[in-house]
Design a protein around this motif. Structure first.
Motif, PDB file in Angstrom:
ATOM      1  N   UNK A 163      -3.549  -7.809   3.097  1.00 37.62           N
ATOM      2  CA  UNK A 163      -2.152  -8.232   3.189  1.00 37.62           C
ATOM      3  C   UNK A 163      -1.717  -9.035   1.974  1.00 37.62           C
ATOM      4  N   UNK A 164      -2.225 -10.258   1.837  1.00 41.43           N
ATOM      5  CA  UNK A 164      -1.778 -11.162   0.781  1.00 41.43           C
ATOM      6  C   UNK A 164      -2.922 -11.383  -0.202  1.00 41.43           C
ATOM      7  N   UNK A 165      -2.610 -11.266  -1.491  1.00 46.87           N
ATOM      8  CA  UNK A 165      -3.632 -11.407  -2.531  1.00 46.87           C
ATOM      9  C   UNK A 165      -3.105 -12.330  -3.629  1.00 46.87           C
ATOM     10  N   UNK A 190      -1.275  -1.519  -7.020  1.00 47.27           N
ATOM     11  CA  UNK A 190      -1.985  -2.421  -6.094  1.00 47.27           C
ATOM     12  C   UNK A 190      -0.993  -3.217  -5.256  1.00 47.27           C
ATOM     13  N   UNK A 191       0.137  -3.620  -5.872  1.00 47.70           N
ATOM     14  CA  UNK A 191       1.094  -4.495  -5.201  1.00 47.70           C
ATOM     15  C   UNK A 191       2.426  -3.805  -4.912  1.00 47.70           C
ATOM     16  N   UNK A 192       3.031  -4.210  -3.823  1.00 52.12           N
ATOM     17  CA  UNK A 192       4.356  -3.727  -3.458  1.00 52.12           C
ATOM     18  C   UNK A 192       5.433  -4.426  -4.288  1.00 52.12           C
ATOM     19  N   UNK A 225       8.861 -13.410 -13.994  1.00 49.49           N
ATOM     20  CA  UNK A 225       7.636 -12.760 -13.520  1.00 49.49           C
ATOM     21  C   UNK A 225       7.845 -11.300 -13.125  1.00 49.49           C
ATOM     22  N   UNK A 226       9.035 -10.765 -13.417  1.00 49.00           N
ATOM     23  CA  UNK A 226       9.292  -9.359 -13.083  1.00 49.00           C
ATOM     24  C   UNK A 226       8.474  -8.419 -13.968  1.00 49.00           C
ATOM     25  N   UNK A 227       8.093  -7.293 -13.415  1.00 42.54           N
ATOM     26  CA  UNK A 227       7.464  -6.209 -14.164  1.00 42.54           C
ATOM     27  C   UNK A 227       8.336  -4.976 -13.979  1.00 42.54           C
ATOM     28  N   UNK A 228       8.853  -4.454 -15.088  1.00 38.64           N
ATOM     29  CA  UNK A 228       9.728  -3.278 -15.035  1.00 38.64           C
ATOM     30  C   UNK A 228      10.891  -3.475 -14.059  1.00 38.64           C
ATOM     31  N   UNK A 229      11.442  -4.702 -14.063  1.00 37.63           N
ATOM     32  CA  UNK A 229      12.639  -4.965 -13.275  1.00 37.63           C
ATOM     33  C   UNK A 229      12.428  -5.420 -11.857  1.00 37.63           C
ATOM     34  N   UNK A 230      11.180  -5.519 -11.414  1.00 41.76           N
ATOM     35  CA  UNK A 230      10.930  -5.919 -10.029  1.00 41.76           C
ATOM     36  C   UNK A 230       9.842  -6.993  -9.935  1.00 41.76           C
ATOM     37  N   UNK A 231       9.897  -7.761  -8.851  1.00 39.14           N
ATOM     38  CA  UNK A 231       8.866  -8.764  -8.566  1.00 39.14           C
ATOM     39  C   UNK A 231       7.775  -8.146  -7.694  1.00 39.14           C
ATOM     40  N   UNK A 232       6.540  -8.288  -8.168  1.00 41.14           N
ATOM     41  CA  UNK A 232       5.389  -7.799  -7.410  1.00 41.14           C
ATOM     42  C   UNK A 232       4.511  -8.959  -6.946  1.00 41.14           C
ATOM     43  N   UNK A 233       5.023 -10.163  -7.075  1.00 40.11           N
ATOM     44  CA  UNK A 233       4.339 -11.353  -6.610  1.00 40.11           C
ATOM     45  C   UNK A 233       5.339 -12.480  -6.484  1.00 40.11           C
ATOM     46  N   UNK A 248       0.697 -18.092 -11.341  1.00 43.34           N
ATOM     47  CA  UNK A 248       0.095 -18.264 -10.010  1.00 43.34           C
ATOM     48  C   UNK A 248       1.049 -17.646  -8.996  1.00 43.34           C
ATOM     49  N   UNK A 249       0.619 -16.552  -8.375  1.00 50.80           N
ATOM     50  CA  UNK A 249       1.502 -15.834  -7.456  1.00 50.80           C
ATOM     51  C   UNK A 249       0.720 -15.317  -6.247  1.00 50.80           C
ATOM     52  N   UNK A 250       1.454 -15.037  -5.189  1.00 51.51           N
ATOM     53  CA  UNK A 250       0.904 -14.342  -4.034  1.00 51.51           C
ATOM     54  C   UNK A 250       1.615 -13.001  -3.930  1.00 51.51           C
ATOM     55  N   UNK A 251       0.832 -11.921  -4.011  1.00 45.08           N
ATOM     56  CA  UNK A 251       1.378 -10.584  -3.909  1.00 45.08           C
ATOM     57  C   UNK A 251       1.039  -9.969  -2.568  1.00 45.08           C
ATOM     58  N   UNK A 252       1.738  -8.906  -2.216  1.00 45.22           N
ATOM     59  CA  UNK A 252       1.479  -8.185  -0.970  1.00 45.22           C
ATOM     60  C   UNK A 252       0.916  -6.812  -1.329  1.00 45.22           C
ATOM     61  N   UNK A 253      -0.242  -6.515  -0.787  1.00 39.14           N
ATOM     62  CA  UNK A 253      -0.936  -5.272  -1.109  1.00 39.14           C
ATOM     63  C   UNK A 253      -0.176  -4.055  -0.600  1.00 39.14           C
ATOM     64  N   UNK A 254      -0.271  -2.960  -1.353  1.00 41.69           N
ATOM     65  CA  UNK A 254       0.318  -1.698  -0.900  1.00 41.69           C
ATOM     66  C   UNK A 254      -0.460  -1.127   0.285  1.00 41.69           C
ATOM     67  N   UNK A 255      -1.607  -1.722   0.616  1.00 39.87           N
ATOM     68  CA  UNK A 255      -2.377  -1.276   1.787  1.00 39.87           C
ATOM     69  C   UNK A 255      -2.085  -2.118   3.022  1.00 39.87           C
ATOM     70  N   UNK A 256      -1.167  -3.071   2.903  1.00 38.46           N
ATOM     71  CA  UNK A 256      -0.829  -3.922   4.048  1.00 38.46           C
ATOM     72  C   UNK A 256      -0.208  -3.095   5.174  1.00 38.46           C
ATOM     73  N   UNK A 257      -0.614  -3.399   6.407  1.00 36.20           N
ATOM     74  CA  UNK A 257      -0.064  -2.698   7.574  1.00 36.20           C
ATOM     75  C   UNK A 257       1.229  -3.348   8.063  1.00 36.20           C
ATOM     76  N   UNK A 258       1.525  -4.545   7.517  1.00 38.27           N
ATOM     77  CA  UNK A 258       2.737  -5.233   7.955  1.00 38.27           C
ATOM     78  C   UNK A 258       3.271  -6.127   6.830  1.00 38.27           C
ATOM     79  N   UNK A 259       3.841  -5.521   5.786  1.00 38.22           N
ATOM     80  CA  UNK A 259       4.361  -6.295   4.650  1.00 38.22           C
ATOM     81  C   UNK A 259       5.407  -7.330   5.058  1.00 38.22           C
ATOM     82  N   UNK A 260       6.216  -7.016   6.073  1.00 40.19           N
ATOM     83  CA  UNK A 260       7.250  -7.961   6.504  1.00 40.19           C
ATOM     84  C   UNK A 260       6.626  -9.257   6.996  1.00 40.19           C
ATOM     85  N   UNK A 261       5.565  -9.141   7.803  1.00 43.03           N
ATOM     86  CA  UNK A 261       4.919 -10.355   8.327  1.00 43.03           C
ATOM     87  C   UNK A 261       4.238 -11.141   7.201  1.00 43.03           C
TER      88      UNK A 261
END
Length: 503
Positions: A98-100, A116-118, A150-158, A337-350
């Motif tokens: 979930x969180x990395x 790796x990250x959403x 901290x954006x990469x290609x226009x989006x935040x991944x962490x 220093x960031x917390x990202x959400x994995x693309x393998x997370x079963x519940x990104x919203x939570x």
């Protein structure tokens, strides 16, 4: 005040000129009542040593999280020395996570290219705009400079930690040992790395301690000490200097100051001032100090870093720091220093709901960082704490990783005006000419992957003095054979476009 132009530079200037002391915000209600949510167990991976009372902290957090977002949490700290290897395996195997923890100096842009990250702010992405839906306390409390930078290609991944923005390299040393050896006045006069030589020689001659502990990522050639801006990811070759004005992308080996530092570090290593396992050690500098046989470490500094490290290393009152470089701000600091959400997370919203709480809920934030009141810490006043009877059982020393650091209590051995000192630390810092730019590795992801593999074979040995700097030529030759020129050209192309758009 800050040097630099553009909206991001102005944003940072404004926030750092104002007070950084924030108060707890109410929890966002975007998710509705916790009773309407199905139970979910979150996992959070981050670098650090497992603690004896980790299960007790989890139990307390779970009881609280149930009432907030009907979730529980599995804290999964991984020792610093094993962090990269273990996480790379988990990411490659598509392990459900979930969180990395992630950072620009820890391969963030490369991980983004590997999916790796959403994307956390993409309404058209697989999880939607998570920040807008479930991160309202993040966007309302975190200065826009952090998210913009901290954006990469226009989006935040962490989601960046809300903390200091400026960076400064230096050393932290055992002040109690220095006093016994009569070295205090010499240490007070230190300005350069060369100035440390006589001090380290005395420590080697008169004690059984390791004079200087270095490791991969924490040495005189690390980006924060060498003042190098790797344009969003220190694992990908190609940089400009943060403390200069040139926007020409070069390799580290084209940087004379970096090469000179390699040679000096090698001299220290050959003279026995540096730990022999510097290139391979799995200890963090903090853990090395905790063992009690290390005199000095290299560290990325901020106000009170010595006191903060001393608490975590069970050396309260025994450490001091020496600031040795100019204070600078680059995209790397906004994404340091960031917390990202994995693309393998079963519940990104939570997962986003949890990160949102770390940015707004004072109780939860301090529970994760300091443990249970009355056991791991006790209160002296509303904001000042001291170690409790079971402090040794839970003391992660990682406040800079989790959410909003300005919600943290302050230890009684730290300055009571710590957060005001952060404001002063940031004021007047030099802005990197590339501030706000993050390299998108996607167009050259094959070459980047090959270069990271080459880098991992050489860089730790070179930068800790374990390998002679003459090997740098061999290193660069292998880089060129694996697509270095294409990556440098792509970085330059993207940086030029970024700078042109700012005019």
């Amino acid at each position: 005040m800050f040097k630099g132009k553009g909206k991001l530079g102005k944003s940072i200037s404004l926030v750092l000129a104002s007070s950084v002391v924030l108060t707890a915000l109410p929890v966002a209600n975007a998710a509705g009542s916790s009773s309407t949510l199905a139970p979910y167990k979150l996992t959070m991976y981050y670098p650090g040593s497992p603690a004896k009372d980790e299960a007790k902290i989890e139990a307390q957090m779970n009881s609280y999280l149930k009432t907030k977002i009907n979730a529980s949490i599995d804290l999964i700290p991984i020792d610093w020395g094993q962090w990269d290897s273990k996480m790379n395996l988990l990411k490659a195997s598509r392990e459900p996570m979930d969180i990395i923890f992630t950072a620009q100096w820890n391969g963030h842009a490369n991980d983004v290219a590997k999916k790796v990250f959403l994307a956390l702010d993409d309404p058209n992405g697989p999880a939607g705009n998570l920040l807008a839906q479930y991160g309202k306390n993040i966007t309302s409390s975190l200065d826009p400079a952090f998210l913009a930078g901290s954006k990469v290609n226009g989006h935040n991944y962490g989601v960046p930690t809300n903390k200091e923005l400026a960076a400064q390299g230096g050393v932290i040393y055992r002040a109690d040992i220095a006093d016994k050896l009569g070295l205090t006045s010499k240490l007070n006069a230190v300005k350069t790395v060369k100035d440390l030589e006589a001090i380290l020689a005395t420590v080697k001659a008169k004690t059984n301690m390791t004079p200087l502990f270095l490791r991969d990522g924490d040495n005189f050639n690390s980006h924060y000490f060498a003042q190098q801006d790797f344009l969003g990811d220190t694992t990908i070759e190609g940089l400009i200097r943060k403390d200069g004005t040139s926007t020409k992308v070069i390799t580290r080996f084209d940087d004379k100051q970096y090469m000179d530092q390699l040679k000096l570090t090698r001299e220290f290593f050959k003279k026995g001032y540096i730990n022999k396992d510097a290139a391979t050690t799995q200890l963090s500098g903090q853990d090395a100090l905790k063992k009690g046989n290390v005199f000095m470490i290299v560290a990325s500094l901020k106000p009170g870093k010595d006191a903060e490290t001393a608490i975590a290393a069970n050396l309260a009152g025994k450490l001091k720091q020496i600031n040795m470089t100019e204070r600078t701000v680059s995209t790397g600091e906004t994404a340091g220093s960031m917390l990202g959400i994995s693309t393998t997370s079963k519940n990104p919203a939570r997962a986003m709901m949890f990160i949102n709480l770390l940015h707004s809920d004072k109780y939860l934030n301090n529970l994760l960082n300091f443990g249970i009141e009355g056991e791991h810490y006790t209160k002296i006043s509303a904001e000042i704490i001291k170690p409790g009877p079971k402090a040794a059982n839970y003391n992660p020393g990682a406040t800079w990783m989790f959410g909003n650091q300005f919600l943290n209590y302050v230890w009684n051995t730290e300055a009571s005006n710590k957060w005001a000192a952060f404001k002063n630390f940031n004021r007047g810092a030099k802005l990197s000419p590339a501030l706000g730019f993050t390299f998108n590795a996607q167009p050259v992801k094959t070459q980047v992957a090959a270069l990271v593999t080459v880098r991992n074979k050489y860089i730790a040995g070179l930068e800790t003095g374990a390998i002679d700097p003459s090997k740098a030529a061999e290193f660069q030759k292998k880089e060129k054979a694996n697509g270095l020129d294409k990556v440098i050209a792509e970085k330059q192309k993207q940086l030029n476009a970024f700078l042109a758009a700012k005019k």
